[in-house]
Design a protein around this motif. Structure first.
Motif, PDB file in Angstrom:
ATOM      1  N   PRO A 144       0.771  -1.090   0.084  1.00  0.00           N
ATOM      2  CA  PRO A 144       0.093  -0.078  -0.042  1.00  0.00           C
ATOM      3  C   PRO A 144       0.990   1.213  -0.116  1.00  0.00           C
ATOM      4  O   PRO A 144       0.187   2.240  -0.341  1.00  0.00           O
ATOM      5  CB  PRO A 144      -0.639  -0.208   1.326  1.00  0.00           C
ATOM      6  CG  PRO A 144       0.084  -0.819   2.256  1.00  0.00           C
ATOM      7  CD  PRO A 144       0.714  -1.863   1.525  1.00  0.00           C
ATOM      8  N   TYR A 145       2.182   1.202   0.329  1.00  0.00           N
ATOM      9  CA  TYR A 145       3.020   2.552   0.434  1.00  0.00           C
ATOM     10  C   TYR A 145       3.652   2.605  -0.770  1.00  0.00           C
ATOM     11  O   TYR A 145       3.691   3.610  -1.448  1.00  0.00           O
ATOM     12  CB  TYR A 145       3.791   2.296   1.556  1.00  0.00           C
ATOM     13  CG  TYR A 145       3.075   1.898   2.885  1.00  0.00           C
ATOM     14  CD1 TYR A 145       2.259   2.995   3.522  1.00  0.00           C
ATOM     15  CD2 TYR A 145       3.392   0.793   3.493  1.00  0.00           C
ATOM     16  CE1 TYR A 145       1.429   2.660   4.614  1.00  0.00           C
ATOM     17  CE2 TYR A 145       2.409   0.482   4.583  1.00  0.00           C
ATOM     18  CZ  TYR A 145       1.574   1.530   5.111  1.00  0.00           C
ATOM     19  OH  TYR A 145       0.811   1.002   6.081  1.00  0.00           O
ATOM     20  N   GLU A 161       4.479  -5.108   2.627  1.00  0.00           N
ATOM     21  CA  GLU A 161       5.125  -3.914   3.167  1.00  0.00           C
ATOM     22  C   GLU A 161       4.603  -3.821   4.842  1.00  0.00           C
ATOM     23  O   GLU A 161       3.414  -4.321   5.136  1.00  0.00           O
ATOM     24  CB  GLU A 161       4.611  -2.597   2.381  1.00  0.00           C
ATOM     25  CG  GLU A 161       5.511  -2.583   1.017  1.00  0.00           C
ATOM     26  CD  GLU A 161       4.967  -1.524   0.177  1.00  0.00           C
ATOM     27  OE1 GLU A 161       5.814  -1.347  -0.632  1.00  0.00           O
ATOM     28  OE2 GLU A 161       4.254  -0.776   0.554  1.00  0.00           O
ATOM     29  N   ASN A 162       5.005  -2.875   5.403  1.00  0.00           N
ATOM     30  CA  ASN A 162       4.305  -2.367   6.677  1.00  0.00           C
ATOM     31  C   ASN A 162       4.923  -0.905   6.958  1.00  0.00           C
ATOM     32  O   ASN A 162       5.721  -0.487   6.619  1.00  0.00           O
ATOM     33  CB  ASN A 162       5.465  -3.179   7.717  1.00  0.00           C
ATOM     34  CG  ASN A 162       4.923  -3.308   9.243  1.00  0.00           C
ATOM     35  OD1 ASN A 162       4.892  -2.045   9.657  1.00  0.00           O
ATOM     36  ND2 ASN A 162       4.566  -4.241   9.934  1.00  0.00           N
ATOM     37  N   ALA A 163       3.884  -0.529   7.844  1.00  0.00           N
ATOM     38  CA  ALA A 163       4.109   1.277   8.097  1.00  0.00           C
ATOM     39  C   ALA A 163       5.178   1.493   8.500  1.00  0.00           C
ATOM     40  O   ALA A 163       6.051   2.478   8.383  1.00  0.00           O
ATOM     41  CB  ALA A 163       2.851   1.678   8.927  1.00  0.00           C
ATOM     42  N   ALA A 164       6.031   0.336   9.401  1.00  0.00           N
ATOM     43  CA  ALA A 164       7.219   0.580   9.924  1.00  0.00           C
ATOM     44  C   ALA A 164       8.166  -0.034   9.105  1.00  0.00           C
ATOM     45  O   ALA A 164       8.433  -0.938   8.887  1.00  0.00           O
ATOM     46  CB  ALA A 164       7.651   0.023  11.276  1.00  0.00           C
ATOM     47  N   PHE A 165       8.769   0.895   7.816  1.00  0.00           N
ATOM     48  CA  PHE A 165       9.157   0.341   6.531  1.00  0.00           C
ATOM     49  C   PHE A 165      10.174  -0.674   6.841  1.00  0.00           C
ATOM     50  O   PHE A 165      10.095  -1.698   5.769  1.00  0.00           O
ATOM     51  CB  PHE A 165       9.763   1.614   5.837  1.00  0.00           C
ATOM     52  CG  PHE A 165       8.754   2.373   5.120  1.00  0.00           C
ATOM     53  CD1 PHE A 165       7.779   1.851   4.249  1.00  0.00           C
ATOM     54  CD2 PHE A 165       8.605   3.867   5.500  1.00  0.00           C
ATOM     55  CE1 PHE A 165       6.980   2.745   3.755  1.00  0.00           C
ATOM     56  CE2 PHE A 165       7.538   4.647   5.168  1.00  0.00           C
ATOM     57  CZ  PHE A 165       6.468   4.083   4.039  1.00  0.00           C
ATOM     58  N   PRO A 166      11.190  -0.845   7.747  1.00  0.00           N
ATOM     59  CA  PRO A 166      12.057  -1.833   7.536  1.00  0.00           C
ATOM     60  C   PRO A 166      11.438  -3.195   8.076  1.00  0.00           C
ATOM     61  O   PRO A 166      12.193  -4.267   8.032  1.00  0.00           O
ATOM     62  CB  PRO A 166      13.325  -1.326   8.518  1.00  0.00           C
ATOM     63  CG  PRO A 166      12.798  -0.146   9.303  1.00  0.00           C
ATOM     64  CD  PRO A 166      11.659   0.277   8.656  1.00  0.00           C
TER      65      PRO A 166
END
Length: 135
Positions: free
Chosen positions: A19-20, A43-48
């Protein structure tokens, strides 16, 4: 699709969670026994904290008891090859020989690059450095 490995990579890409970046990736690998495993980027909102498609396919293979990769296909967006990142190249090396073929295709399954792990990861560090299988 006549190539089951490309078809599996494309199917995995269709389920990617991006989504990012909106850059969806699917990967599929075939073991020496002929089993196919696939994964997609998540993906994750906490990118790494996201995970790559190749890592997902390798985890699925390991969960099923697979230990040797015979071939890898990565399907990405656009008309430039979506090459495995450095970390995934090293993850692939853990289970694959330097001569293992890797193919990169676009979202329609068109071949963009065919290479080997050794060409993508020269001067690798592998299991043989730690007393494991030297292949």
């Amino acid at each position: 699709m006549s190539d089951p490995l490309i078809a599996a990579a494309l199917a995995a890409r269709a389920n990617a969670y991006a989504p990012y970046s909106r850059f969806t990736v699917g990967a599929a690998l075939r073991t020496e026994e002929g089993a196919i495993f696939s994964g997609c980027n998540v993906e994750n909102a906490a990118f790494p904290e996201g995970s790559c498609a190749e890592a997902g396919a390798i985890a699925a293979m390991a969960l099923a008891g697979g230990r040797r990769i015979a071939e890898v296909v990565v399907a990405g967006d656009g008309d430039r090859p979506c090459s495995p990142c450095g970390g995934c190249r090293q993850k692939i090396r853990e289970f694959a020989a330097p001569a293992t073929p890797l193919r990169m295709v676009n979202a329609e399954g068109r071949m963009l690059l065919a290479t080997t792990l050794a060409e993508l990861l020269p001067h690798f560090f592998g299991p043989g450095h730690l007393g494991g299988s030297p292949s």
